[in-house]
Structures are given as structure tokens and as C-alpha cells.
Design a protein around this motif. Structure first.
Motif, PDB file in Angstrom:
ATOM      1  N   GLU A 134       0.829  -1.207   0.000  1.00 39.27           N
ATOM      2  CA  GLU A 134       0.000   0.000   0.000  1.00 39.27           C
ATOM      3  C   GLU A 134       0.864   1.257   0.000  1.00 39.27           C
ATOM      4  O   GLU A 134       0.531   2.253  -0.658  1.00 39.27           O
ATOM      5  CB  GLU A 134      -0.927  -0.006   1.215  1.00 39.27           C
ATOM      6  CG  GLU A 134      -2.017  -1.064   1.120  1.00 39.27           C
ATOM      7  CD  GLU A 134      -2.811  -1.220   2.417  1.00 39.27           C
ATOM      8  OE1 GLU A 134      -2.474  -0.511   3.401  1.00 39.27           O
ATOM      9  OE2 GLU A 134      -3.756  -2.028   2.440  1.00 39.27           O
ATOM     10  N   SER A 135       1.976   1.203   0.716  1.00 38.76           N
ATOM     11  CA  SER A 135       2.905   2.330   0.753  1.00 38.76           C
ATOM     12  C   SER A 135       3.487   2.597  -0.629  1.00 38.76           C
ATOM     13  O   SER A 135       3.617   3.753  -1.052  1.00 38.76           O
ATOM     14  CB  SER A 135       4.034   2.040   1.757  1.00 38.76           C
ATOM     15  OG  SER A 135       5.014   3.057   1.731  1.00 38.76           O
ATOM     16  N   PHE A 136       3.815   1.521  -1.348  1.00 40.34           N
ATOM     17  CA  PHE A 136       4.360   1.706  -2.688  1.00 40.34           C
ATOM     18  C   PHE A 136       3.286   2.219  -3.647  1.00 40.34           C
ATOM     19  O   PHE A 136       3.559   3.088  -4.479  1.00 40.34           O
ATOM     20  CB  PHE A 136       4.959   0.408  -3.234  1.00 40.34           C
ATOM     21  CG  PHE A 136       5.688   0.623  -4.528  1.00 40.34           C
ATOM     22  CD1 PHE A 136       7.030   0.974  -4.523  1.00 40.34           C
ATOM     23  CD2 PHE A 136       5.023   0.535  -5.747  1.00 40.34           C
ATOM     24  CE1 PHE A 136       7.700   1.233  -5.719  1.00 40.34           C
ATOM     25  CE2 PHE A 136       5.683   0.791  -6.936  1.00 40.34           C
ATOM     26  CZ  PHE A 136       7.025   1.136  -6.917  1.00 40.34           C
ATOM     27  N   ALA A 137       2.089   1.698  -3.542  1.00 38.67           N
ATOM     28  CA  ALA A 137       0.995   2.154  -4.409  1.00 38.67           C
ATOM     29  C   ALA A 137       0.742   3.647  -4.210  1.00 38.67           C
ATOM     30  O   ALA A 137       0.489   4.384  -5.179  1.00 38.67           O
ATOM     31  CB  ALA A 137      -0.274   1.359  -4.118  1.00 38.67           C
ATOM     32  N   LYS A 138       0.840   4.112  -2.979  1.00 39.58           N
ATOM     33  CA  LYS A 138       0.668   5.539  -2.675  1.00 39.58           C
ATOM     34  C   LYS A 138       1.774   6.363  -3.327  1.00 39.58           C
ATOM     35  O   LYS A 138       1.520   7.412  -3.924  1.00 39.58           O
ATOM     36  CB  LYS A 138       0.670   5.755  -1.158  1.00 39.58           C
ATOM     37  CG  LYS A 138       0.498   7.201  -0.710  1.00 39.58           C
ATOM     38  CD  LYS A 138       0.434   7.274   0.809  1.00 39.58           C
ATOM     39  CE  LYS A 138       0.284   8.715   1.298  1.00 39.58           C
ATOM     40  NZ  LYS A 138       1.493   9.510   1.045  1.00 39.58           N
ATOM     41  N   ALA A 139       3.006   5.873  -3.239  1.00 34.00           N
ATOM     42  CA  ALA A 139       4.143   6.567  -3.856  1.00 34.00           C
ATOM     43  C   ALA A 139       3.994   6.617  -5.371  1.00 34.00           C
ATOM     44  O   ALA A 139       4.269   7.644  -6.007  1.00 34.00           O
ATOM     45  CB  ALA A 139       5.456   5.880  -3.478  1.00 34.00           C
ATOM     46  N   ALA A 140       3.537   5.519  -5.962  1.00 37.03           N
ATOM     47  CA  ALA A 140       3.338   5.469  -7.415  1.00 37.03           C
ATOM     48  C   ALA A 140       2.292   6.490  -7.843  1.00 37.03           C
ATOM     49  O   ALA A 140       2.474   7.205  -8.842  1.00 37.03           O
ATOM     50  CB  ALA A 140       2.918   4.063  -7.842  1.00 37.03           C
ATOM     51  N   PHE A 141       1.205   6.586  -7.079  1.00 33.45           N
ATOM     52  CA  PHE A 141       0.147   7.550  -7.402  1.00 33.45           C
ATOM     53  C   PHE A 141       0.667   8.980  -7.299  1.00 33.45           C
ATOM     54  O   PHE A 141       0.377   9.826  -8.149  1.00 33.45           O
ATOM     55  CB  PHE A 141      -1.039   7.345  -6.457  1.00 33.45           C
ATOM     56  CG  PHE A 141      -2.245   8.180  -6.815  1.00 33.45           C
ATOM     57  CD1 PHE A 141      -3.141   7.725  -7.764  1.00 33.45           C
ATOM     58  CD2 PHE A 141      -2.469   9.403  -6.209  1.00 33.45           C
ATOM     59  CE1 PHE A 141      -4.255   8.494  -8.099  1.00 33.45           C
ATOM     60  CE2 PHE A 141      -3.573  10.180  -6.535  1.00 33.45           C
ATOM     61  CZ  PHE A 141      -4.477   9.718  -7.486  1.00 33.45           C
ATOM     62  N   GLU A 142       1.453   9.244  -6.254  1.00 36.35           N
ATOM     63  CA  GLU A 142       2.049  10.577  -6.087  1.00 36.35           C
ATOM     64  C   GLU A 142       2.918  10.943  -7.289  1.00 36.35           C
ATOM     65  O   GLU A 142       2.982  12.101  -7.704  1.00 36.35           O
ATOM     66  CB  GLU A 142       2.929  10.618  -4.827  1.00 36.35           C
ATOM     67  CG  GLU A 142       2.175  10.599  -3.508  1.00 36.35           C
ATOM     68  CD  GLU A 142       3.130  10.480  -2.326  1.00 36.35           C
ATOM     69  OE1 GLU A 142       4.219  11.077  -2.374  1.00 36.35           O
ATOM     70  OE2 GLU A 142       2.797   9.776  -1.357  1.00 36.35           O
ATOM     71  N   ALA A 143       3.589   9.941  -7.832  1.00 37.02           N
ATOM     72  CA  ALA A 143       4.515  10.161  -8.941  1.00 37.02           C
ATOM     73  C   ALA A 143       3.815  10.183 -10.296  1.00 37.02           C
ATOM     74  O   ALA A 143       4.430  10.543 -11.301  1.00 37.02           O
ATOM     75  CB  ALA A 143       5.589   9.077  -8.945  1.00 37.02           C
ATOM     76  N   GLY A 144       2.546   9.799 -10.330  1.00 34.94           N
ATOM     77  CA  GLY A 144       1.807   9.799 -11.581  1.00 34.94           C
ATOM     78  C   GLY A 144       1.829   8.484 -12.332  1.00 34.94           C
ATOM     79  O   GLY A 144       1.523   8.440 -13.523  1.00 34.94           O
ATOM     80  N   GLU A 145       2.181   7.388 -11.631  1.00 33.48           N
ATOM     81  CA  GLU A 145       2.148   6.069 -12.271  1.00 33.48           C
ATOM     82  C   GLU A 145       0.988   5.257 -11.697  1.00 33.48           C
ATOM     83  O   GLU A 145       0.775   5.235 -10.484  1.00 33.48           O
ATOM     84  CB  GLU A 145       3.467   5.326 -12.048  1.00 33.48           C
ATOM     85  CG  GLU A 145       4.642   5.930 -12.806  1.00 33.48           C
ATOM     86  CD  GLU A 145       5.778   4.930 -13.004  1.00 33.48           C
ATOM     87  OE1 GLU A 145       5.511   3.805 -13.451  1.00 33.48           O
ATOM     88  OE2 GLU A 145       6.924   5.296 -12.697  1.00 33.48           O
ATOM     89  N   VAL A 160       9.371   4.314  -8.258  1.00 38.81           N
ATOM     90  CA  VAL A 160      10.405   3.831  -7.326  1.00 38.81           C
ATOM     91  C   VAL A 160      11.195   5.002  -6.752  1.00 38.81           C
ATOM     92  O   VAL A 160      11.514   5.013  -5.554  1.00 38.81           O
ATOM     93  CB  VAL A 160      11.343   2.815  -8.014  1.00 38.81           C
ATOM     94  CG1 VAL A 160      12.491   2.437  -7.083  1.00 38.81           C
ATOM     95  CG2 VAL A 160      10.566   1.560  -8.414  1.00 38.81           C
ATOM     96  N   VAL A 161      11.504   5.998  -7.565  1.00 38.26           N
ATOM     97  CA  VAL A 161      12.218   7.177  -7.047  1.00 38.26           C
ATOM     98  C   VAL A 161      11.388   7.854  -5.959  1.00 38.26           C
ATOM     99  O   VAL A 161      11.910   8.224  -4.895  1.00 38.26           O
ATOM    100  CB  VAL A 161      12.549   8.178  -8.182  1.00 38.26           C
ATOM    101  CG1 VAL A 161      13.040   9.501  -7.600  1.00 38.26           C
ATOM    102  CG2 VAL A 161      13.621   7.600  -9.100  1.00 38.26           C
ATOM    103  N   GLN A 162      10.079   7.976  -6.187  1.00 37.39           N
ATOM    104  CA  GLN A 162       9.213   8.592  -5.178  1.00 37.39           C
ATOM    105  C   GLN A 162       9.169   7.752  -3.910  1.00 37.39           C
ATOM    106  O   GLN A 162       9.197   8.282  -2.786  1.00 37.39           O
ATOM    107  CB  GLN A 162       7.813   8.783  -5.729  1.00 37.39           C
ATOM    108  CG  GLN A 162       6.870   9.564  -4.813  1.00 37.39           C
ATOM    109  CD  GLN A 162       7.341  10.962  -4.533  1.00 37.39           C
ATOM    110  OE1 GLN A 162       7.639  11.721  -5.457  1.00 37.39           O
ATOM    111  NE2 GLN A 162       7.453  11.322  -3.259  1.00 37.39           N
TER     112      GLN A 162
END
Length: 474
Positions: free
Chosen positions: A372-383, A465-467
């Protein structure tokens, strides 16, 4: 194309219409011109007399993470054809500035290296300004966006490069060049090292190719104050520079995009380049498994039994399930680095595309909060991404009568998940709660333009991943 933060008169003004709302400060002539064209804020509209280019952002998309990025990328297709070298644009927030920069820089990429006639592009500079952001902050956002976008575009170029050029050695040399430019460490290991490490699964996949396999280890370690502990992230990328399917030969139609089977490894190079140039306060390693899966008299065969680096035996029933064999040994190798987070990126299964469509990454692993943490980061980054749940009942599908595991499941149902669970067998037990598997088979390479992504490679996984790494440093 350059994005600059300068107070300079541009030839064209780009006007973002948030939620399709036209600006109030329009002249009567502009209102009349828009009325004649029956423009209501949808799509794009160019007013020649006032040199204003209106870009509508769909209400159902806003604040969808890619609404501004995609709208600008689509607008660029028209703006680049105008006889205009510079344009200006006003942004209202830090997030909007970031999305504008990425929309322009990612949306302007074209793979035309092998075209005798290049596409027309007159636009050279875009000037950003804001009444709500300090110049210093805006300049920093532009700089960071350029670093990330340039890395992504380089990775796109590498993925798009045909397999006759982009061999395992070519990709390894590319990684070395990027590492030298960024001041990060790069070790390239050949077949002798793979044999020494007893990477039987990795070596089997590469056996029939005239192009030898390589394992590349990239390391970024920033300078930090004494006594400060940095998060340690290890990334593993699938780098099949071409996949014919081996003796389980692919149908012809399924071979034409297989240069993209190296997308995971290429993305890892882009991530390492980005974090190094951004000066991220995290220790980041990248492990690339580079090989070709070809046919020949010495090719590995269905019915072979391979011994992986962690000593688990694998029955081969299909040589086209080769990426998981390369990743098996690479994940075992990466586990020895004892990271805080272990993430692999791979164009692993067509089943993931069936589940989530062309545009989303499948996130898998044993730790729900981490997913869930990664999915949140991906959304923040636009992926875009979707979490696919591991299912213990699918584990038995990999049972073999003659080995510890079989490289394909006994049922095609849920095979994106079962492939991810197969990889989990080669992650050290102490790391299973720290590991994520990202199946980028859908978004990595799409044969039609979508949003900021042109035909071909997208650089999927890099922004997300960077996010995620940045979020670990906060």
C-alpha cells in the motif's frame, strides 16, 4: 527542449484551463474568437491574434495524477508544429509545476534515431512563472523534474534500441557510462562469475545465445554525517535484451516487441541515475540480470532440471518462462546485501496485463502495508498501479514431482500472482516482509501513444520507485 524560470517575453502563452474553466480576464476579441470556434474548455484551442494556446484539463480527470501531464503532452503535438520557438506558462502550486515540467519533458520525447526524416519541432524553450511560488522553489522544481525526465527519456531510448544493437554487453556498457557520469560504483560480472556464484538458472537461459550474459551491480552511497543511518534499498531488474521464447518458441506476432523484455533492468539504471543526481539520502543498489533467450543446439530444454544459486532445484517445463529463472538467481544475490527494502522490476507475465490492462503496474509481495505504501508513492509520482494479492493456495501450482519447483504453474489462472510467488522462493526468508515484486509487463512498452508516453517504451517504474525511495528519507 528546455524549461526555464526566467522573466522573458515568450512568443506564445499557454493557458491551462483547470476543470475546463475559461479565465475571466479575456478581451472581447478573445471571447468572440472562442465563441466562433465553439470552444468550451475541452481539448486545445489556439487564438492566432493574441497568440494564446488554451489547454483544457478534463473535469473527470482532475486532480487525477496525470491530468495536467497528459493534457500538456497532447498539446505539444500541435504546438511543436507552429513556427514558435518559445512559450510561457503560469503555475499555481509546487505539484502543478512538477506535473507541467514532466508533461512537457516526457511528452516531447520521440524515438526517431532510425528515421531518415525527423519529426518537426520548432519549440525550444518554455518559461515557467508563478505568483504563488518563490523563484528559488520554482527553479528547484524545474531542476529536479529535468533530472528525472532526462533519466526516463534515456531509458526509453535504451529500451527502444533494437536487439541487434542493445545486447547484454551494450546494456552493461550503458550502465557503466551512466555510473561514471553520476559518480556511482559499477561492477560488471561475466559468465565466470555467474559460474562461481552457482547461478545455474541464469546461466541456462543464456546458454544458446552468441551474446554472453552479464550481471551488473550498481551502488550509490551518498556522503553522510558520521553515525547517521541511511535506508538501504536494493533493486533487481530483469534484463532480457531479447526473448525468442527459447525452444518453447514464441509465435511470430509475439516476438516483435521482445526488445522491451529488458525494461526492468533499464528502469533500474534510470532510478540509480536519478537518485544520484538528486543527491537522495539513501543507499541504493541496482542488480541487473542481462541475457538473451535464444535457440540452438546447446539451448536449455523442457525437462531440464536447474540448480539455482540458493540450491533450490527447478524443473523446466517451458523455456519461455525464462525471466523468473534469471531473477531467481539475481534475487538470491541481492538478498546477501541485507537491504531494508528489496524491489524487483520485470516485464514478467502477460497475465498481469490481462488483469490490470496495458497501463498499470502489478504490485505483489507478502507485506500488505508495504504494498500500500508503494501504491501511494506510485500515485504521487503519476504512475498507475494495482495490488495483486498473494494466495497461498496458488503455491501448490508450482509443485514438481522431480524437483523443488517447476518454472511454470500447472494452471494458467492467477499466473501473474503465481509467478510472483515463484520469485519469492528465492528471496531470503529474513527479507520476505521487505520485498516487493513489480510486474511492469503492461506499461513498459505499448504500441500506441498514451498520455506523456509515446509509441514504445515508457520508462515505467522509474518515477514510482524514485518517489518511494524519497518517501523513505522523510
Amino acid at each position: 527542449m528546455k524549461i526555464l524560470n526566467l522573466k522573458k517575453q515568450a512568443e506564445l502563452e499557454i493557458v491551462l484551463l483547470r476543470d475546463k474553466k475559461l479565465p475571466k480576464a479575456l478581451t472581447k476579441a478573445e471571447k468572440d474568437a472562442l465563441e466562433i470556434q465553439n470552444y468550451k474548455g475541452e481539448g486545445c484551442c489556439f487564438l492566432v491574434a493574441s497568440k494564446k494556446f488554451f489547454v483544457g484539463i478534463e473535469s473527470y480527470n482532475y486532480p487525477f495524477p496525470n491530468a495536467i501531464r497528459d493534457a500538456l503532452a497532447n498539446a505539444l503535438a500541435s504546438i511543436k508544429k507552429l513556427r514558435i520557438k518559445s512559450a510561457s506558462l503560469v503555475v499555481e502550486s509546487q505539484q502543478e509545476a512538477k506535473e507541467v515540467c514532466e508533461g512537457v519533458l516526457l511528452g516531447s520525447y520521440v524515438f526517431d534515431a532510425f528515421k531518415s526524416k525527423k519529426g518537426e519541432n520548432n519549440l525550444q524553450e518554455i518559461y515557467l512563472s508563478s505568483t504563488k511560488l518563490e523563484q528559488k522553489i520554482l527553479a528547484q522544481i524545474i531542476k529536479e523534474s529535468q533530472i528525472l525526465s532526462e533519466s526516463i527519456n534515456q531509458v526509453r531510448e535504451l529500451i527502444n534500441t533494437p536487439p541487434m544493437i542493445a545486447t547484454p554487453k551494450y546494456v552493461a556498457d550503458f550502465a557503466q557510462r551512466i555510473a561514471k557520469e553520476c559518480g556511482i560504483e559499477c561492477k560488471v560480472y561475466d559468465e565466470k562469475f555467474l559460474e562461481k556464484e552457482k547461478m545455474g538458472a541464469f546461466l541456462a537461459v543464456a546458454k544458446a545465445s552468441a551474446n554472453k550474459p552479464y550481471l551488473v551491480h550498481l551502488s550509490y552511497k551518498p556522503k553522510v554525517a558520521k553515525g547517521k543511518n541511511l535506508p538501504k534499498i536494493v533493486l533487481v531488474g530483469k534484463g532480457l535484451t531479447y526473448d525468442s521464447g527459447g525452444l518453447s518458441l514464441k509465435p511470430g506476432d509475439y516476438m516483435t516487441t521482445m526488445k522491451s523484455d529488458k525494461s526492468g533492468a533499464c528502469a533500474v539504471i534510470g532510478i540509480l541515475e536519478s537518485v544520484a543526481k538528486l543527491g537522495v539520502q539513501a543507499e541504493v543498489h541496482g542488480i541487473l540480470g542481462l541475457a538473451e533467450n535464444m535457440i540452438g543446439g546447446n539451448a536449455y530444454k523442457p525437462d531440464d532440471i536447474l540448480i539455482a544459486r540458493n540450491q533450490k532445484s527447478i524443473e523446466v517445463r517451458n523455456t519461455d518462462a525464462e525471466g523468473r529463472l534469471v531473477l531467481a538467481d539475481c534475487l538470491s544475490f541481492a538478498s546477501d546485501l541485507k537491504p531494508d527494502f528489496l524491489i524487483d522490476l520485470a516485464t514478467l507475465t502477460g497475465a498481469c496485463v490481462v488483469a490490470l490492462g496495458d497501463y498499470s503496474t502489478g504490485i505483489m509481495g507478502y507485506n500488505q502495508k508495504l504494498k500500500e505504501s508503494f501504491a501511494k508513492a506510485a500515485f504521487e509520482a503519476g504512475e498507475l498501479s494495482g495490488i495483486l494479492p498473494f494466495n497461498p493456495y496458488l503455491r501448490k501450482l508450482f509443485n514438481s514431482e522431480v524437483a523443488d519447483l517447476c518454472n511454470i504453474p500447472s494452471s494458467r489462472y492467477g499466473s501473474a500472482i503465481s509467478a510472483g510467488m515463484f520469485l519469492g522462493e528465492f528471496v531470503a526468508e529474513s527479507l520476505t516482509q521487505k520485498w516487493l515484486h513489480l510486474d511492469i509487463a503492461g506499461p513498459a512498452y505499448v504500441e500506441k501513444a498514451w498520455g506523456v508516453n509515446p509509441f514504445g517504451a515508457s520508462g515505467a517504474g522509474i518515477r514510482a520507485v524514485v518517489q518511494f525511495i524519497l518517501n523513505q528519507t522523510k
